[in-house]
Design a protein around this motif. Structure first.
Motif, mmCIF file in Angstrom:
data_model
loop_
_atom_site.group_PDB
_atom_site.id
_atom_site.type_symbol
_atom_site.label_atom_id
_atom_site.label_comp_id
_atom_site.label_asym_id
_atom_site.label_seq_id
_atom_site.Cartn_x
_atom_site.Cartn_y
_atom_site.Cartn_z
ATOM 1 N N GLY A 1 5.300 -5.228 -4.829
ATOM 2 C CA GLY A 1 5.006 -6.231 -3.805
ATOM 3 C C GLY A 1 3.520 -6.486 -3.689
ATOM 4 O O GLY A 1 2.742 -6.207 -4.585
ATOM 5 N N ASP A 2 3.130 -7.020 -2.550
ATOM 6 C CA ASP A 2 1.723 -7.344 -2.306
ATOM 7 C C ASP A 2 1.072 -6.264 -1.453
ATOM 8 O O ASP A 2 0.669 -6.503 -0.311
ATOM 9 C CB ASP A 2 1.604 -8.704 -1.615
ATOM 10 C CG ASP A 2 1.989 -9.843 -2.531
ATOM 11 O OD1 ASP A 2 1.773 -9.701 -3.750
ATOM 12 O OD2 ASP A 2 2.496 -10.869 -2.040
ATOM 13 N N VAL A 3 0.938 -5.078 -1.991
ATOM 14 C CA VAL A 3 0.338 -3.958 -1.265
ATOM 15 C C VAL A 3 -1.169 -4.155 -1.219
ATOM 16 O O VAL A 3 -1.812 -4.351 -2.242
ATOM 17 C CB VAL A 3 0.678 -2.613 -1.962
ATOM 18 C CG1 VAL A 3 -0.005 -1.462 -1.257
ATOM 19 C CG2 VAL A 3 2.170 -2.411 -2.012
ATOM 20 N N LYS A 4 -1.725 -4.127 -0.028
ATOM 21 C CA LYS A 4 -3.171 -4.270 0.140
ATOM 22 C C LYS A 4 -3.845 -2.913 0.334
ATOM 23 O O LYS A 4 -4.961 -2.702 -0.108
ATOM 24 C CB LYS A 4 -3.495 -5.173 1.334
ATOM 25 C CG LYS A 4 -2.955 -6.567 1.200
ATOM 26 C CD LYS A 4 -3.615 -7.313 0.073
ATOM 27 C CE LYS A 4 -3.042 -8.716 -0.017
ATOM 28 N NZ LYS A 4 -3.387 -9.394 -1.240
ATOM 29 N N THR A 5 -3.160 -2.002 1.035
ATOM 30 C CA THR A 5 -3.687 -0.649 1.225
ATOM 31 C C THR A 5 -2.570 0.346 0.958
ATOM 32 O O THR A 5 -1.389 0.043 1.137
ATOM 33 C CB THR A 5 -4.225 -0.430 2.653
ATOM 34 O OG1 THR A 5 -3.165 -0.602 3.583
ATOM 35 C CG2 THR A 5 -5.360 -1.379 2.970
ATOM 36 N N TYR A 6 -2.968 1.516 0.551
ATOM 37 C CA TYR A 6 -2.004 2.563 0.248
ATOM 38 C C TYR A 6 -2.640 3.883 0.666
ATOM 39 O O TYR A 6 -3.723 4.215 0.214
ATOM 40 C CB TYR A 6 -1.704 2.570 -1.252
ATOM 41 C CG TYR A 6 -0.395 3.226 -1.603
ATOM 42 C CD1 TYR A 6 -0.324 4.599 -1.770
ATOM 43 C CD2 TYR A 6 0.761 2.489 -1.780
ATOM 44 C CE1 TYR A 6 0.863 5.211 -2.102
ATOM 45 C CE2 TYR A 6 1.949 3.085 -2.118
ATOM 46 C CZ TYR A 6 1.997 4.452 -2.278
ATOM 47 O OH TYR A 6 3.172 5.054 -2.598
ATOM 48 N N ASP A 7 -1.994 4.595 1.571
ATOM 49 C CA ASP A 7 -2.517 5.879 2.040
ATOM 50 C C ASP A 7 -1.976 6.997 1.163
ATOM 51 O O ASP A 7 -0.774 7.113 0.952
ATOM 52 C CB ASP A 7 -2.105 6.139 3.488
ATOM 53 C CG ASP A 7 -2.750 5.160 4.454
ATOM 54 O OD1 ASP A 7 -3.889 4.735 4.175
ATOM 55 O OD2 ASP A 7 -2.121 4.820 5.462
ATOM 56 N N LEU A 8 -2.873 7.824 0.674
ATOM 57 C CA LEU A 8 -2.501 8.973 -0.152
ATOM 58 C C LEU A 8 -3.017 10.241 0.504
ATOM 59 O O LEU A 8 -4.118 10.264 1.049
ATOM 60 C CB LEU A 8 -3.115 8.867 -1.549
ATOM 61 C CG LEU A 8 -2.711 7.678 -2.406
ATOM 62 C CD1 LEU A 8 -3.520 7.662 -3.682
ATOM 63 C CD2 LEU A 8 -1.234 7.735 -2.716
ATOM 64 N N ASN A 9 -2.240 11.282 0.447
ATOM 65 C CA ASN A 9 -2.678 12.615 0.860
ATOM 66 C C ASN A 9 -2.518 13.519 -0.351
ATOM 67 O O ASN A 9 -1.426 13.995 -0.635
ATOM 68 C CB ASN A 9 -1.835 13.133 2.029
ATOM 69 C CG ASN A 9 -2.118 12.365 3.294
ATOM 70 O OD1 ASN A 9 -3.278 12.172 3.646
ATOM 71 N ND2 ASN A 9 -1.087 11.913 3.975
ATOM 72 N N ILE A 10 -3.588 13.708 -1.065
ATOM 73 C CA ILE A 10 -3.559 14.469 -2.315
ATOM 74 C C ILE A 10 -4.104 15.863 -2.055
ATOM 75 O O ILE A 10 -5.202 16.017 -1.517
ATOM 76 C CB ILE A 10 -4.384 13.770 -3.404
ATOM 77 C CG1 ILE A 10 -3.815 12.367 -3.649
ATOM 78 C CG2 ILE A 10 -4.384 14.588 -4.685
ATOM 79 C CD1 ILE A 10 -4.622 11.524 -4.597
ATOM 80 N N GLN A 11 -3.335 16.864 -2.445
ATOM 81 C CA GLN A 11 -3.784 18.247 -2.297
ATOM 82 C C GLN A 11 -4.721 18.574 -3.457
ATOM 83 O O GLN A 11 -4.346 18.478 -4.621
ATOM 84 C CB GLN A 11 -2.600 19.205 -2.305
ATOM 85 C CG GLN A 11 -3.008 20.631 -2.046
ATOM 86 C CD GLN A 11 -1.803 21.554 -1.958
ATOM 87 O OE1 GLN A 11 -0.682 21.168 -2.261
ATOM 88 N NE2 GLN A 11 -2.043 22.772 -1.555
ATOM 89 N N VAL A 12 -5.942 18.921 -3.113
ATOM 90 C CA VAL A 12 -6.965 19.245 -4.103
ATOM 91 C C VAL A 12 -7.080 20.758 -4.168
ATOM 92 O O VAL A 12 -7.250 21.421 -3.145
ATOM 93 C CB VAL A 12 -8.315 18.594 -3.727
ATOM 94 C CG1 VAL A 12 -9.377 18.921 -4.740
ATOM 95 C CG2 VAL A 12 -8.146 17.089 -3.591
#
Length: 82
Positions: free
Chosen positions: A45-56
């Motif tokens: 779709g037309d995703v403008k923002t995407y929140d990620l929670n990446i474990q480093v």
């Protein structure tokens, strides 16, 4: 971004921006000093923002393939010389 390589540096709020990312599967890789993390995502779709929670996690430098290769070569050289 890993699908079509893009790099970004986070701002003070920890936000990184990528431009013109195609729809589909991607992998986000994070690297800072001896820490690494990654997450796959699928954009539709037309995703403008995407929140990620990446474990480093800390990356053990002694287990890196380059270091293991160097140890193996040194071991072979020492074995041949002895």
């Amino acid at each position: 971004m890993h699908s079509e390589v893009q790099t970004a540096i986070t701002n003070k709020e920890g936000i990184a921006s990528f431009k013109n990312v195609e729809k589909g599967s991607h992998k986000v890789l994070i690297a800072y000093k001896d820490f690494k993390g990654e997450q796959s995502l699928n954009l539709a779709g037309d995703v403008k923002t995407y929140d990620l929670n990446i474990q480093v996690k800390p990356q053990n430098i002694l287990l890196a393939p380059q270091v293991l290769s160097l140890f193996t070569i040194c071991f072979i050289i020492i074995a041949v010389l002895v």
